[in-house]
Design an enzyme around this catalytic site. Structure first.
Site, PDB file in Angstrom:
ATOM      1  N   ASP A  26     -31.893  39.077 -64.771  1.00  0.00           N
ATOM      2  CA  ASP A  26     -32.665  38.383 -63.741  1.00  0.00           C
ATOM      3  C   ASP A  26     -33.489  37.258 -64.364  1.00  0.00           C
ATOM      4  O   ASP A  26     -34.007  37.402 -65.471  1.00  0.00           O
ATOM      5  CB  ASP A  26     -33.585  39.384 -63.033  1.00  0.00           C
ATOM      6  N   ASN A  74     -25.554  38.703 -53.391  1.00  0.00           N
ATOM      7  CA  ASN A  74     -25.664  37.325 -53.881  1.00  0.00           C
ATOM      8  C   ASN A  74     -24.860  36.320 -53.066  1.00  0.00           C
ATOM      9  O   ASN A  74     -25.022  35.103 -53.237  1.00  0.00           O
ATOM     10  CB  ASN A  74     -25.231  37.233 -55.345  1.00  0.00           C
TER      11      ASN A  74
END
Length: 251
Positions: A26, A74
Site C-alpha cells: 500500500d 481496485n
C-alpha cells in the site's frame, strides 16, 4: 496436504523465520503525490520494491511470498490507472521471466484472471507453466483477488462435489474449506506485512491469516527495502505465537 498438518508444522517452527510472508503493498499513489508525480509512477517505483522483497525472501530462505497486487475492489479506480497497472503487470511478466527461471522461483497467480485481457492471461499462464517445476521460492501474486471471493469459490467447489455424490456433507470441516482455496497446497501464512500506515486487512487472505502475525509500517510501498523487511522479520521472531493457546509460563 491437510491444513491441520500445515498449521502444526508452523507451530513447531514458530521460533524461526516465517515460512510464508504475505504483503499488502500500500502507498504507491501517495508516494507519487508526495513526489509531485502522477500515480502510475508510484506503481512503477513499487515494482522496484517488489524485486527487493523477492531478493530478500530468497536470501533469507523464505519458502513463500504472497503479494497483494490488485484487489477485486481496485476495479473502482480510474480507467487510465487500471490500464496502466495491467500494462505494468504485462511488462513485469515479460521482462522478469528469465529471472524467475534463473533463481528457481515458482510463479503463481491467485485470483480471478478471467477479467484480464487475453494477452495478459496468456502471459500469466506461460509464466506459471514454465516455472511449475522450480523448487525455490514460491511467489504468489494476488491479482483480482478478494478473500471473500476465495472462500465463496471454495464453497462452490465443495457444493459441486456434494451434489455429485463425491463428498459426504457430514464430513465437511475446516480442512475441506482450505483444500479448495486458491492457496490449497501452501503453508498457512505466518506473517502479514502492510505498508502505507493503514491498519486493516482489506479483504486479503481472510481464511488463511487466522493465526498470522500482523506487522504494520508507515513506510509507503515504493520506499520498502530489505532493512524494513528485516525489521518485520525480527518483530515476528520476537513474538510468542499461541495459536489460540496460552503463554508457556502460565499454569
Amino acid at each position: 496436504m491437510q491444513y491441520k498438518y500445515l498449521l502444526e508444522y508452523n507451530k513447531k517452527n514458530h521460533e524461526c523465520n516465517p515460512c510464508h510472508v504475505a504483503i499488502i503493498m500500500d502507498g504507491n499513489g501517495r508516494w507519487a503525490t508526495r513526489q509531485g508525480k502522477i500515480r502510475i509512477m508510484g506503481h512503477k517505483e513499487g515494482f522496484r520494491a517488489v524485486k527487493e522483497a523477492i531478493k530478500f525472501s530468497i536470501a533469507n530462505n523464505l519458502k513463500i511470498l504472497t503479494l497483494y497486487a490488485f484487489s477485486s475492489e481496485n476495479w473502482n479506480r480510474p480507467l487510465f490507472e487500471i490500464k496502466a497497472l495491467m500494462e505494468l503487470f504485462l511488462f513485469a511478466l515479460d521482462t522478469e521471466i528469465k529471472n524467475l527461471k534463473k533463481h528457481n522461483i515458482r510463479f503463481k497467480v491467485i485470483g480471478d484472471i478471467t477479467c484480464f485481457d487475453k494477452k495478459l492471461q496468456n502471459s500469466i499462464h506461460y509464466a506459471e507453466q514454465i516455472t511449475f517445476d522450480n523448487t525455490g521460492l514460491i511467489l504468489n501474486i494476488a491479482a483480482n483477488y478478494g478473500g471473500r471471493w476465495d472462500i465463496i469459490e471454495s464453497v462452490k467447489k465443495i457444493i459441486n462435489r456434494v451434489q455429485r455424490g463425491i463428498l459426504d456433507v457430514n464430513k465437511i470441516h475446516e480442512n475441506t474449506i482450505s483444500q479448495y482455496l486458491s492457496t490449497s497446497e501452501l503453508l498457512p501464512v505466518d506473517l502479514v506485512i502492510r505498508t502505507g500506515g493503514e491498519k486493516r486487512i482489506s479483504n486479503f487472505l481472510l481464511w488463511q491469516i487466522a493465526y498470522s502475525e500482523l506487522y504494520f509500517t508507515d513506510v509507503l510501498w515504493p520506499d520498502f527495502n530489505c532493512h524494513i523487511f528485516q525489521h518485520a522479520i525480527d518483530s515476528f521472531v520476537s513474538r510468542e505465537r499461541r495459536f489460540g493457546g496460552f503463554k508457556k509460563n502460565k499454569k
